[in-house]
Design a protein around this motif. Structure first.
Motif, PDB file in Angstrom:
ATOM      1  N   GLY A   9      31.359  54.355  31.259  1.00 13.96           N
ATOM      2  CA  GLY A   9      31.674  55.409  30.298  1.00 13.96           C
ATOM      3  C   GLY A   9      32.959  55.119  29.546  1.00 13.96           C
ATOM      4  O   GLY A   9      33.038  55.336  28.329  1.00 13.96           O
ATOM      5  N   ALA A  10      33.970  54.618  30.256  1.00 13.14           N
ATOM      6  CA  ALA A  10      35.246  54.279  29.607  1.00 13.14           C
ATOM      7  C   ALA A  10      35.055  53.137  28.615  1.00 13.14           C
ATOM      8  O   ALA A  10      35.619  53.156  27.509  1.00 13.14           O
ATOM      9  N   VAL A  11      34.255  52.151  28.989  1.00 13.94           N
ATOM     10  CA  VAL A  11      33.992  51.013  28.093  1.00 13.94           C
ATOM     11  C   VAL A  11      33.239  51.494  26.858  1.00 13.94           C
ATOM     12  O   VAL A  11      33.593  51.157  25.720  1.00 13.94           O
ATOM     13  N   LEU A  12      32.200  52.305  27.066  1.00 16.83           N
ATOM     14  CA  LEU A  12      31.419  52.799  25.926  1.00 16.83           C
ATOM     15  C   LEU A  12      32.263  53.682  25.010  1.00 16.83           C
ATOM     16  O   LEU A  12      32.125  53.617  23.782  1.00 16.83           O
ATOM     17  N   ALA A  13      33.134  54.494  25.589  1.00 21.21           N
ATOM     18  CA  ALA A  13      34.033  55.323  24.773  1.00 21.21           C
ATOM     19  C   ALA A  13      34.967  54.439  23.945  1.00 21.21           C
ATOM     20  O   ALA A  13      35.217  54.713  22.765  1.00 21.21           O
ATOM     21  N   ALA A  14      35.480  53.373  24.556  1.00 22.73           N
ATOM     22  CA  ALA A  14      36.365  52.457  23.828  1.00 22.73           C
ATOM     23  C   ALA A  14      35.607  51.761  22.700  1.00 22.73           C
ATOM     24  O   ALA A  14      36.135  51.584  21.597  1.00 22.73           O
ATOM     25  N   LEU A  15      34.365  51.401  22.958  1.00 22.41           N
ATOM     26  CA  LEU A  15      33.567  50.698  21.954  1.00 22.41           C
ATOM     27  C   LEU A  15      33.028  51.624  20.864  1.00 22.41           C
ATOM     28  O   LEU A  15      32.518  51.156  19.849  1.00 22.41           O
ATOM     29  N   ALA A  16      33.159  52.919  21.062  1.00 20.35           N
ATOM     30  CA  ALA A  16      32.677  53.871  20.055  1.00 20.35           C
ATOM     31  C   ALA A  16      33.502  53.808  18.777  1.00 20.35           C
ATOM     32  O   ALA A  16      33.021  54.178  17.711  1.00 20.35           O
ATOM     33  N   ASP A  17      34.716  53.326  18.882  1.00 19.62           N
ATOM     34  CA  ASP A  17      35.591  53.257  17.710  1.00 19.62           C
ATOM     35  C   ASP A  17      35.334  51.952  16.945  1.00 19.62           C
ATOM     36  O   ASP A  17      35.447  50.870  17.512  1.00 19.62           O
ATOM     37  N   PRO A  18      35.012  52.036  15.651  1.00 22.10           N
ATOM     38  CA  PRO A  18      34.713  50.821  14.887  1.00 22.10           C
ATOM     39  C   PRO A  18      35.906  49.868  14.767  1.00 22.10           C
ATOM     40  O   PRO A  18      35.712  48.649  14.725  1.00 22.10           O
ATOM     41  N   THR A  19      37.115  50.389  14.735  1.00 17.19           N
ATOM     42  CA  THR A  19      38.291  49.509  14.655  1.00 17.19           C
ATOM     43  C   THR A  19      38.439  48.698  15.934  1.00 17.19           C
ATOM     44  O   THR A  19      38.733  47.497  15.887  1.00 17.19           O
ATOM     45  N   ARG A  20      38.200  49.321  17.080  1.00 18.90           N
ATOM     46  CA  ARG A  20      38.294  48.580  18.346  1.00 18.90           C
ATOM     47  C   ARG A  20      37.200  47.512  18.426  1.00 18.90           C
ATOM     48  O   ARG A  20      37.443  46.419  18.924  1.00 18.90           O
ATOM     49  N   ARG A  21      36.015  47.844  17.924  1.00 19.90           N
ATOM     50  CA  ARG A  21      34.956  46.823  17.907  1.00 19.90           C
ATOM     51  C   ARG A  21      35.350  45.658  17.011  1.00 19.90           C
ATOM     52  O   ARG A  21      35.116  44.494  17.344  1.00 19.90           O
ATOM     53  N   LEU A  55      44.565  50.558  24.729  1.00 19.58           N
ATOM     54  CA  LEU A  55      43.383  51.213  25.291  1.00 19.58           C
ATOM     55  C   LEU A  55      42.363  50.177  25.768  1.00 19.58           C
ATOM     56  O   LEU A  55      41.801  50.308  26.861  1.00 19.58           O
ATOM     57  N   LEU A  56      42.131  49.150  24.963  1.00 22.29           N
ATOM     58  CA  LEU A  56      41.176  48.099  25.348  1.00 22.29           C
ATOM     59  C   LEU A  56      41.616  47.396  26.630  1.00 22.29           C
ATOM     60  O   LEU A  56      40.781  47.048  27.475  1.00 22.29           O
ATOM     61  N   GLU A  57      42.912  47.229  26.789  1.00 20.54           N
ATOM     62  CA  GLU A  57      43.430  46.594  28.010  1.00 20.54           C
ATOM     63  C   GLU A  57      43.261  47.534  29.211  1.00 20.54           C
ATOM     64  O   GLU A  57      42.905  47.099  30.307  1.00 20.54           O
ATOM     65  N   ARG A  58      43.504  48.830  29.012  1.00 19.86           N
ATOM     66  CA  ARG A  58      43.352  49.804  30.093  1.00 19.86           C
ATOM     67  C   ARG A  58      41.934  49.836  30.649  1.00 19.86           C
ATOM     68  O   ARG A  58      41.739  50.004  31.846  1.00 19.86           O
ATOM     69  N   VAL A  59      40.930  49.704  29.776  1.00 21.47           N
ATOM     70  CA  VAL A  59      39.543  49.744  30.257  1.00 21.47           C
ATOM     71  C   VAL A  59      39.029  48.371  30.656  1.00 21.47           C
ATOM     72  O   VAL A  59      37.886  48.237  31.080  1.00 21.47           O
ATOM     73  N   GLY A  60      39.877  47.350  30.522  1.00 22.41           N
ATOM     74  CA  GLY A  60      39.509  46.017  30.998  1.00 22.41           C
ATOM     75  C   GLY A  60      38.760  45.146  30.015  1.00 22.41           C
ATOM     76  O   GLY A  60      38.196  44.126  30.402  1.00 22.41           O
ATOM     77  N   LEU A  61      38.761  45.511  28.735  1.00 18.62           N
ATOM     78  CA  LEU A  61      38.046  44.698  27.749  1.00 18.62           C
ATOM     79  C   LEU A  61      38.886  43.562  27.182  1.00 18.62           C
ATOM     80  O   LEU A  61      38.339  42.590  26.666  1.00 18.62           O
ATOM     81  N   VAL A  62      40.207  43.697  27.263  1.00 20.03           N
ATOM     82  CA  VAL A  62      41.094  42.601  26.857  1.00 20.03           C
ATOM     83  C   VAL A  62      42.172  42.420  27.920  1.00 20.03           C
ATOM     84  O   VAL A  62      42.455  43.330  28.700  1.00 20.03           O
ATOM     85  N   ALA A  63      42.736  41.242  27.923  1.00 16.94           N
ATOM     86  CA  ALA A  63      43.871  40.936  28.793  1.00 16.94           C
ATOM     87  C   ALA A  63      44.987  40.395  27.908  1.00 16.94           C
ATOM     88  O   ALA A  63      44.721  39.812  26.857  1.00 16.94           O
ATOM     89  N   SER A  64      46.217  40.618  28.335  1.00 16.25           N
ATOM     90  CA  SER A  64      47.343  40.100  27.558  1.00 16.25           C
ATOM     91  C   SER A  64      48.206  39.228  28.449  1.00 16.25           C
ATOM     92  O   SER A  64      48.217  39.366  29.670  1.00 16.25           O
TER      93      SER A  64
END
Length: 129
Positions: A9-21, A55-64
């Motif tokens: 759910g957190a991943v899908l919510a993050a991906l709902a934003d077109p800028t994040r995609r 936000l993307l890092e918090r849900v695990g979609l990116v790493a820094s």
């Protein structure tokens, strides 16, 4: 809800934003980039990019990782794969349920409620009689 569905759910919510995609797509094609480099190519300010990356890092979609004075970001595909696996499990459960409903509906000996036969116009008396 399970932990797996919460994470999905957190991943899908993050991906709902077109800028994040767009940020994820750009990182995926580049391999890795700083927020400044992303802001140079995307129609978003550096500050907005940093908020999205956070936000993307918090849900695990990116790493820094720290590289001198800046942070470099890269896509972490693991969360996307886990989310896709969860979605496939949910789809399989629904497919099984729908197959059961279809089977029950198509069984020739399954009881079906009979529709009442419509009354003929002759058998109906007009109002007031």
């Amino acid at each position: 809800m399970t932990t797996e569905s919460d994470a999905a759910g957190a991943v899908l919510a993050a991906l709902a934003d077109p800028t994040r995609r767009l940020i994820l797509d750009t990182l995926a094609s580049r391999g890795e980039a700083s927020a400044t480099a992303l802001a140079d190519t995307l129609p978003v300010t550096r500050q907005a990019i940093l908020q999205h990356l956070s936000l993307l890092e918090r849900v695990g979609l990116v790493a820094s990782r720290k590289d001198g004075r800046e942070r470099r970001y890269a896509v972490r595909p693991r969360q996307l794969l886990d989310t896709a696996r969860w979605m496939n499990q949910v789809a399989a459960q629904w497919n099984a349920r729908l197959a059961t409903i279809k089977r029950l509906a198509e069984e020739p000996d399954s009881p079906r409620p009979e529709a009442p036969e419509p009354e003929s116009p002759e058998s109906q008396s007009p109002p007031g009689r």
